[in-house]
Design an enzyme around this catalytic site. Structure first.
Site, short mmCIF file in Angstrom:
data_model
loop_
_atom_site.label_atom_id
_atom_site.label_comp_id
_atom_site.label_asym_id
_atom_site.label_seq_id
_atom_site.Cartn_x
_atom_site.Cartn_y
_atom_site.Cartn_z
N SER A 1 -101.23 -84.90 52.84
CA SER A 1 -101.14 -84.76 54.24
C SER A 1 -99.95 -85.60 54.98
CB SER A 1 -102.53 -85.02 54.75
OG SER A 1 -102.42 -85.12 56.16
N TYR B 1 -109.74 -90.22 56.68
CA TYR B 1 -109.03 -89.12 56.05
C TYR B 1 -107.55 -89.91 55.75
CZ TYR B 1 -106.41 -84.57 56.32
OH TYR B 1 -105.77 -83.58 55.93
#
Length: 263
Positions: free
Chosen positions: A148, A161
């Site tokens: 990501s 995250y």
């Protein structure tokens, strides 16, 4: 041209894409199918698994679905053996399954933090650990971790995250370092902001977040799942045989761009 076609072909390969029932994982699996691979995917609920099988069927893809949780080490080991027996040795693993919890850090419980890290980081570790022995034996394999932009950047409300995806970037490098000598390549794909059903409410005209993303992206648009197809095929194919430990960011240029100067 034959050399190019052969380099990017996945003909005869078995590709396992975790959680690939929709969105990014589904798009990558479709790309692999078009390149000649046999598709295997998993989900942790029967309902999602059935929905995924139906979606593949509508695309004309004879996919193989397996019911297991990527965080359950025993279940993963059993199902990898089952896949290898029923479908064939896994040539390509895409660690796509993941979750995000958008909660300010001081409001997030340790249990919520652990849940994100368990699925987004421990899951890829468990999956890679399960497929590596066969890849080592065959001296061939591709592992692609869906990282990501949060592997590089921080942002409010995504502490768990970002921690997991940052760890996944380093797990990617370590797998490459440890198993590259067996002709195994482990790389990552770092999607930018992708237009999926989950992001639809944020992409409405006039929504502040929509305007924010477009202003921060040199391409001046959201990405699409299809934008990830070419990069995924590249990292899964012989074309990337000397690319290892790399994270390919497919973000429209966000990470390279400081943003527009306010008027």
């Amino acid at each position: 041209m034959d050399y190019i076609n052969k380099s990017f072909s996945l003909e005869g390969k078995v590709a396992l894409v975790t959680g690939a029932t929709y969105g990014i994982g589904f798009a990558i699996a479709k790309a692999f199918h078009k390149a000649g691979a046999t598709i295997v995917f998993n989900n942790r609920t029967q309902e999602s698994l059935d929905q995924g099988l139906e979606s593949y069927k509508k695309e004309g893809i004879d996919a193989h679905g397996y019911l297991f949780d990527v965080t359950d080490e025993k279940a993963v080991e059993e199902n990898i053996k089952k896949i290898e027996s029923e479908v064939g040795p896994i040539d390509i693993l895409v660690n796509n399954a993941g979750i995000i919890k958008r909660i300010p850090m001081i409001e997030m419980t340790a249990e919520e933090f652990r849940q994100v890290v368990d699925i987004d980081l421990n899951g890829p570790f468990i999956m890679a650990k399960a497929v590596l022995p066969s890849m080592i034996e065959r001296r061939s394999g591709k592992i692609i971790n869906i990282c990501s932009m949060m592997s590089e950047l921080g942002r409010e409300t995504v502490s768990a995250y970002a921690a997991a995806k940052g760890g996944l970037k380093m797990l990617t490098r370590n797998i490459a370092s440890e198993y590259g000598k067996y002709n195994i390549q482990c790389n990552g794909i770092g999607p930018g902001y992708i237009a999926t059903p989950q992001t639809a409410p944020l992409r409405e005209d006039g929504h502040p977040f929509n305007n924010f993303i477009i202003s921060k992206t040199p391409a001046e648009r959201w990405g699409t799942p299809e934008d990830l197809m070419g990069p995924a095929i590249f990292l899964a194919s012989d074309a990337s045989n000397f690319v290892n430990g790399h994270v390919l960011y497919v973000d429209g240029g966000i990470l390279a761009y400081i943003g527009k100067q306010p008027k």
